[in-house]
Scaffold this motif. Structure first.
Motif, PDB file in Angstrom:
ATOM      1  N   ILE A 117       1.248  12.356  -0.845  1.00 55.21           N
ATOM      2  CA  ILE A 117       1.549  13.683  -1.366  1.00 55.21           C
ATOM      3  C   ILE A 117       3.060  13.887  -1.510  1.00 55.21           C
ATOM      4  N   TYR A 118       3.842  12.999  -0.885  1.00 57.19           N
ATOM      5  CA  TYR A 118       5.298  13.097  -0.974  1.00 57.19           C
ATOM      6  C   TYR A 118       5.851  12.298  -2.154  1.00 57.19           C
ATOM      7  N   GLY A 119       5.065  11.342  -2.636  1.00 53.69           N
ATOM      8  CA  GLY A 119       5.509  10.486  -3.725  1.00 53.69           C
ATOM      9  C   GLY A 119       4.915   9.089  -3.601  1.00 53.69           C
ATOM     10  N   LYS A 120       5.209   8.245  -4.578  1.00 50.24           N
ATOM     11  CA  LYS A 120       4.686   6.879  -4.614  1.00 50.24           C
ATOM     12  C   LYS A 120       5.825   5.882  -4.442  1.00 50.24           C
ATOM     13  N   GLY A 121       5.471   4.659  -4.023  1.00 45.66           N
ATOM     14  CA  GLY A 121       6.500   3.641  -3.936  1.00 45.66           C
ATOM     15  C   GLY A 121       6.029   2.381  -3.247  1.00 45.66           C
ATOM     16  N   LEU A 122       6.954   1.448  -3.098  1.00 43.94           N
ATOM     17  CA  LEU A 122       6.681   0.142  -2.516  1.00 43.94           C
ATOM     18  C   LEU A 122       7.343   0.015  -1.148  1.00 43.94           C
ATOM     19  N   PHE A 123       6.705  -0.757  -0.256  1.00 43.26           N
ATOM     20  CA  PHE A 123       7.363  -1.137   0.988  1.00 43.26           C
ATOM     21  C   PHE A 123       6.775  -2.447   1.495  1.00 43.26           C
ATOM     22  N   PHE A 124       7.552  -3.140   2.321  1.00 39.98           N
ATOM     23  CA  PHE A 124       7.104  -4.421   2.846  1.00 39.98           C
ATOM     24  C   PHE A 124       7.864  -4.747   4.125  1.00 39.98           C
ATOM     25  N   ASP A 125       7.390  -5.772   4.818  1.00 46.07           N
ATOM     26  CA  ASP A 125       8.026  -6.243   6.038  1.00 46.07           C
ATOM     27  C   ASP A 125       9.388  -6.840   5.674  1.00 46.07           C
ATOM     28  N   ALA A 126      10.449  -6.308   6.260  1.00 44.18           N
ATOM     29  CA  ALA A 126      11.808  -6.725   5.894  1.00 44.18           C
ATOM     30  C   ALA A 126      12.117  -8.169   6.257  1.00 44.18           C
ATOM     31  N   LYS A 127      11.285  -8.805   7.086  1.00 42.26           N
ATOM     32  CA  LYS A 127      11.561 -10.198   7.433  1.00 42.26           C
ATOM     33  C   LYS A 127      11.540 -11.099   6.198  1.00 42.26           C
ATOM     34  N   TYR A 128      10.820 -10.669   5.137  1.00 36.84           N
ATOM     35  CA  TYR A 128      10.724 -11.484   3.928  1.00 36.84           C
ATOM     36  C   TYR A 128      12.021 -11.485   3.114  1.00 36.84           C
ATOM     37  N   LEU A 129      13.010 -10.724   3.562  1.00 38.85           N
ATOM     38  CA  LEU A 129      14.320 -10.740   2.901  1.00 38.85           C
ATOM     39  C   LEU A 129      15.203 -11.875   3.418  1.00 38.85           C
ATOM     40  N   PHE A 130      14.795 -12.495   4.525  1.00 36.34           N
ATOM     41  CA  PHE A 130      15.646 -13.466   5.193  1.00 36.34           C
ATOM     42  C   PHE A 130      15.095 -14.890   5.065  1.00 36.34           C
ATOM     43  N   ILE A 189      15.731   0.713   1.002  1.00 33.51           N
ATOM     44  CA  ILE A 189      16.309   0.920   2.325  1.00 33.51           C
ATOM     45  C   ILE A 189      15.745  -0.125   3.272  1.00 33.51           C
ATOM     46  N   LEU A 190      16.645  -0.793   4.000  1.00 32.71           N
ATOM     47  CA  LEU A 190      16.240  -1.714   5.059  1.00 32.71           C
ATOM     48  C   LEU A 190      16.510  -1.010   6.385  1.00 32.71           C
ATOM     49  N   ASP A 191      15.439  -0.665   7.087  1.00 34.24           N
ATOM     50  CA  ASP A 191      15.541   0.020   8.375  1.00 34.24           C
ATOM     51  C   ASP A 191      15.288  -1.013   9.472  1.00 34.24           C
ATOM     52  N   SER A 192      16.346  -1.391  10.178  1.00 30.37           N
ATOM     53  CA  SER A 192      16.231  -2.455  11.182  1.00 30.37           C
ATOM     54  C   SER A 192      15.441  -2.027  12.411  1.00 30.37           C
ATOM     55  N   ASN A 193      15.351  -0.730  12.673  1.00 28.52           N
ATOM     56  CA  ASN A 193      14.560  -0.269  13.819  1.00 28.52           C
ATOM     57  C   ASN A 193      13.089  -0.593  13.646  1.00 28.52           C
ATOM     58  N   TYR A 194      12.618  -0.524  12.397  1.00 24.49           N
ATOM     59  CA  TYR A 194      11.193  -0.681  12.128  1.00 24.49           C
ATOM     60  C   TYR A 194      10.855  -1.944  11.337  1.00 24.49           C
ATOM     61  N   HIS A 195      11.859  -2.782  11.063  1.00 23.55           N
ATOM     62  CA  HIS A 195      11.654  -3.996  10.256  1.00 23.55           C
ATOM     63  C   HIS A 195      11.066  -3.638   8.893  1.00 23.55           C
ATOM     64  N   LEU A 196      11.477  -2.514   8.369  1.00 25.31           N
ATOM     65  CA  LEU A 196      10.873  -1.940   7.170  1.00 25.31           C
ATOM     66  C   LEU A 196      11.836  -1.988   5.988  1.00 25.31           C
ATOM     67  N   CYS A 197      11.324  -2.408   4.828  1.00 26.77           N
ATOM     68  CA  CYS A 197      12.075  -2.315   3.583  1.00 26.77           C
ATOM     69  C   CYS A 197      11.243  -1.481   2.616  1.00 26.77           C
ATOM     70  N   MET A 198      11.797  -0.343   2.172  1.00 25.69           N
ATOM     71  CA  MET A 198      11.045   0.611   1.354  1.00 25.69           C
ATOM     72  C   MET A 198      11.942   1.163   0.255  1.00 25.69           C
ATOM     73  N   GLU A 199      11.345   1.473  -0.899  1.00 26.04           N
ATOM     74  CA  GLU A 199      12.112   2.090  -1.971  1.00 26.04           C
ATOM     75  C   GLU A 199      12.835   3.331  -1.447  1.00 26.04           C
ATOM     76  N   GLU A 200      14.098   3.484  -1.853  1.00 21.41           N
ATOM     77  CA  GLU A 200      14.945   4.527  -1.282  1.00 21.41           C
ATOM     78  C   GLU A 200      14.345   5.926  -1.421  1.00 21.41           C
TER      79      GLU A 200
END
Length: 272
Positions: A117-130, A189-200
């Protein structure tokens, strides 16, 4: 942001007096509870670090999704362990009142695609960036300021990295720092607290953050020597708090630290 304002913010957080980000200032308690539930499920879906808690939620989903599982049984659809987990994650999200649909697997190649209800987007486990899809040992849990600084320095300029620091919300207001990067023409956004990478855009809605300071890679590079001098001059036990001041008041610190008449005064403040 000035040093004085940054110190005041840190004091408010320490005294549990920090206000919520402006974007959710008018949320009702029920809306905040719904948002918290979604945040928690996103983090568990990404990390799955609390095995017992994750299994309890999965059992709850099974108990409340009997019709779906009966249809699977009637059609003799066989699910191996991996596909069962994927289905349960999808059902868990879609049971939330603020989620319409979830697809994907949470990898960089096949990210989760969420419609809320807030919007749509993509997110994934940030470990795949490394490299080797492995979370770097240099990044420590709950050390967002140090992690963001490390990521800003180590991330390629091609990804246009910058740190965002401000007031965030998850089960309450807190001060936080994340890394912004550009992937395939979109800001993430890469949030290191949650290992999360999500569209800004989606991140700022699902993990509300009022941005109070941004440091670009070029700005950090231009002030590298002064920044290193300030970091090396810090003499407090909790260096993460020290780095918080550096991340919030970066521009003010750089200007005032380069003024020799202010140098000792700045060193005293940053070592609080």
């Amino acid at each position: 942001m000035t040093i004085e304002n940054a110190l005041k913010l840190l004091q408010l957080e320490d005294e549990n007096q920090l206000r919520n980000p402006n974007s959710i200032a008018n949320f009702s308690p029920e809306e905040l509870d719904d948002l918290n539930s979604l945040q928690n499920i996103i983090i568990m879906a990404i990390r799955q670090i609390d095995g017992k808690k994750f299994k309890r939620i999965m059992r709850f989903v099974c108990a409340n999704s009997a019709e779906i599982f009966l249809k699977i049984k009637e059609n003799d659809i066989e699910l191996d362990k991996e596909n069962t987990t994927k289905l349960l994650i999808k059902l868990t999200f879609e049971m939330l009142p603020n989620v319409n649909r979830l697809t994907g697997e949470g990898t960089r190649v096949n990210p989760y695609k969420i419609d809320t209800i807030y919007g749509k987007g993509l997110f994934f486990d940030a470990k795949y960036l490394f490299d080797d899809d492995t979370w770097p040992r240099e990044l420590k849990d709950n050390s967002c300021y140090v992690n963001s600084n490390y990521l800003l320095r180590s991330t390629s300029a091609k990804l246009k990295p910058s740190t965002l620091t401000g007031i965030s919300y998850r089960n309450g207001a807190y001060l936080h720092s994340v890394l912004k990067i550009k992937l395939h023409g979109k800001n993430f956004i890469l949030d290191s607290n949650y290992h999360l990478c999500m569209e800004e855009d989606l991140y700022l809605k699902l993990f509300p953050m009022e941005i109070l300071n941004e440091i670009t890679k070029s700005n950090m590079t231009e002030n590298e020597d002064t920044f290193k001098k300030l970091v090396s001059s810090c003499h407090i036990k909790n260096k993460d708090i020290n780095m918080a001041l550096l991340m919030f008041a970066f521009d003010d610190l750089m200007v005032r630290a380069k003024d020799k008449t202010n140098e000792q005064n700045i060193m005293d403040q940053i070592s609080l």
